[in-house]
Design an enzyme around this catalytic site. Structure first.
Site, short mmCIF file in Angstrom:
data_model
loop_
_atom_site.label_atom_id
_atom_site.label_comp_id
_atom_site.label_asym_id
_atom_site.label_seq_id
_atom_site.Cartn_x
_atom_site.Cartn_y
_atom_site.Cartn_z
N PHE A 21 -8.05 24.15 36.07
CA PHE A 21 -6.65 24.03 36.47
C PHE A 21 -5.88 23.30 35.37
O PHE A 21 -5.78 22.07 35.37
CB PHE A 21 -6.56 23.28 37.80
CG PHE A 21 -7.58 23.74 38.82
CD1 PHE A 21 -7.37 24.89 39.56
CD2 PHE A 21 -8.77 23.05 38.99
CE1 PHE A 21 -8.31 25.33 40.49
CE2 PHE A 21 -9.72 23.48 39.91
CZ PHE A 21 -9.49 24.63 40.65
N GLY A 46 -13.86 13.94 33.62
CA GLY A 46 -13.65 15.12 34.45
C GLY A 46 -13.72 16.37 33.61
O GLY A 46 -12.73 16.77 32.99
N SER A 52 -10.31 22.14 29.64
CA SER A 52 -9.63 21.13 28.82
C SER A 52 -10.54 20.62 27.71
O SER A 52 -10.05 20.21 26.64
CB SER A 52 -9.16 19.97 29.70
OG SER A 52 -10.23 19.38 30.41
N ASP A 71 -18.94 13.98 33.48
CA ASP A 71 -18.78 14.59 34.81
C ASP A 71 -20.16 14.63 35.46
O ASP A 71 -21.17 14.79 34.77
CB ASP A 71 -18.24 16.02 34.68
CG ASP A 71 -17.61 16.54 35.97
OD1 ASP A 71 -18.27 16.50 37.01
OD2 ASP A 71 -16.46 17.01 35.93
N GLY A 75 -18.81 18.70 41.57
CA GLY A 75 -17.52 19.03 42.14
C GLY A 75 -16.88 17.88 42.88
O GLY A 75 -17.57 17.03 43.45
N ASP A 141 -8.96 12.87 34.10
CA ASP A 141 -8.75 14.08 34.91
C ASP A 141 -9.96 14.27 35.82
O ASP A 141 -10.45 15.38 36.00
CB ASP A 141 -8.55 15.29 34.00
CG ASP A 141 -8.06 16.52 34.77
OD1 ASP A 141 -7.45 16.34 35.85
OD2 ASP A 141 -8.28 17.64 34.28
N HIS A 144 -9.74 12.52 42.12
CA HIS A 144 -8.38 12.03 42.36
C HIS A 144 -8.23 11.26 43.66
O HIS A 144 -7.11 11.11 44.16
CB HIS A 144 -7.38 13.19 42.33
CG HIS A 144 -7.21 13.81 40.98
ND1 HIS A 144 -7.57 13.16 39.83
CD2 HIS A 144 -6.70 15.02 40.59
CE1 HIS A 144 -7.30 13.94 38.78
NE2 HIS A 144 -6.78 15.06 39.23
N HIS A 169 -3.81 13.45 33.94
CA HIS A 169 -3.44 14.76 34.47
C HIS A 169 -3.23 14.71 35.98
O HIS A 169 -3.69 13.80 36.66
CB HIS A 169 -4.55 15.78 34.15
CG HIS A 169 -4.13 17.19 34.33
ND1 HIS A 169 -4.92 18.14 34.95
CD2 HIS A 169 -2.98 17.84 33.99
CE1 HIS A 169 -4.29 19.30 34.96
NE2 HIS A 169 -3.10 19.14 34.40
N ASP A 170 -2.51 15.71 36.48
CA ASP A 170 -2.21 15.85 37.91
C ASP A 170 -1.41 14.66 38.44
O ASP A 170 -1.70 14.12 39.51
CB ASP A 170 -3.50 16.03 38.73
CG ASP A 170 -4.19 17.35 38.43
OD1 ASP A 170 -3.50 18.32 38.10
OD2 ASP A 170 -5.43 17.40 38.51
#
Length: 215
Positions: A21, A46, A52, A71, A75, A141, A144, A169-170
Site C-alpha cells: 500500500f 515494516g 517500499s 518485519d 502480518g 511503516d 499501526h 507513513h499512513d
C-alpha cells in the site's frame, strides 16, 4: 548489460507490481526523502512484501547507503483472516499463518536490490532491544496500533543522527481518513523539538532531526 536508468526503471516497475500500500506519488516522495538523507545506515520498519523496500533500495544504491528492513512477516492485525486487508494468497498452508517473507525475497531478487538490503526477521520489540547503530534515515511503516507505533518511534528514532531524516507513513490527522497512531507519532516528534516537519505528501510525513533529544 542493462543501463543504470533501465535497471532503476525495472526495479520501480517491480515495486509497483508488488503487494502493498504505497501510492505512486507517495513512493516518489519517499525516494526524494531518502535522497535528502545522509549516506549511512537506513532503517525501514515494516517490510510486508517489499514494495517500499525496493523504492528505498534503489536510492540507497544511488547514494551509497545501506538499507536494513525489519518485519516479523506474520502480518499486522488488519492483514489477519476476517479483517479488511486480509490476502489469502499470503497464507503459508504448512503453518496456517501469513508469511510474507517469501514474497519479499522474490521482490528483492526481481528488482535487483538484494545487494543493498539487509533483511531482519523479528518483532520491533525484539530488535529495538539490541539495535545500537546510528541512522541517517528512518522509515516508520510498521504496526499501526497505538502501543506499537509509539514503541517503534521511541525505540528507533533516538538513533537518528542530527540532520538525519524520519519518514512516517499512513499519517491521517482526520480520523475519518484513517487510524490515528502514526499521526500521534508525528505530533510527538515535532512537539518534542527533536524533529521538524519538512514536507507532506498524501499520508507521508517527512521530518528532519534536530540536535535536541528524542523524548
Amino acid at each position: 548489460m542493462s543501463s543504470p536508468v533501465s535497471s532503476v526503471d525495472h526495479a520501480l516497475a517491480v515495486a509497483d507490481a508488488a503487494k502493498g500500500f504505497l501510492p505512486a506519488d507517495e513512493a516518489e516522495a519517499l525516494r526524494a526523502a531518502a535522497r535528502s538523507a545522509p549516506a549511512g545506515v537506513w532503517l525501514e520498519i515494516g517490510t510486508y512484501c517489499g514494495k517500499s523496500t525496493v523504492h528505498l533500495g534503489t536510492v540507497a544504491r544511488e547514494v551509497g547507503a545501506r538499507l536494513v528492513t525489519v518485519d516479523h512477516h506474520r502480518g499486522s492485525e488488519e492483514n489477519q483472516p476476517g479483517w479488511e486487508w486480509h490476502d489469502a494468497s499470503l497464507v503459508d498452508p504448512h503453518a496456517g499463518r501469513i508469511d510474507t517473507l517469501p514474497f519479499l525475497r522474490r521482490t528483492l531478487l526481481d528488482a535487483g536490490v538484494e545487494d543493498v538490503v539487509d533483511v531482519v526477521v523479528g518483532t520491533t520489540q525484539s530488535v529495538a532491544r539490541w539495535w545500537a547503530t546510528p541512522l541517517s534515515f528512518l522509515f516508520l511503516d510498521g504496526n499501526h496500533t497505538e502501543d506499537v507505533a509509539q514503541h517503534d518511534y521511541a525505540g528507533f528514532a533516538r538513533h537518528v543522527v542530527p540532520g538525519g531524516v524520519l519518514a512516517v507513513h499512513d499519517v491521517f490527522p482526520d480520523p475519518r481518513d484513517g487510524g490515528q497512531p502514526p499521526w500521534h507519532v508525528v505530533q510527538r516528534a515535532v512537539s518534542s523539538g527533536a524533529f521538524v516537519e519538512v514536507s507532506v505528501h498524501g499520508s507521508l510525513r517527512v521530518l528532519r532531526r534536530t540536535d535536541r533529544p528524542v523524548t
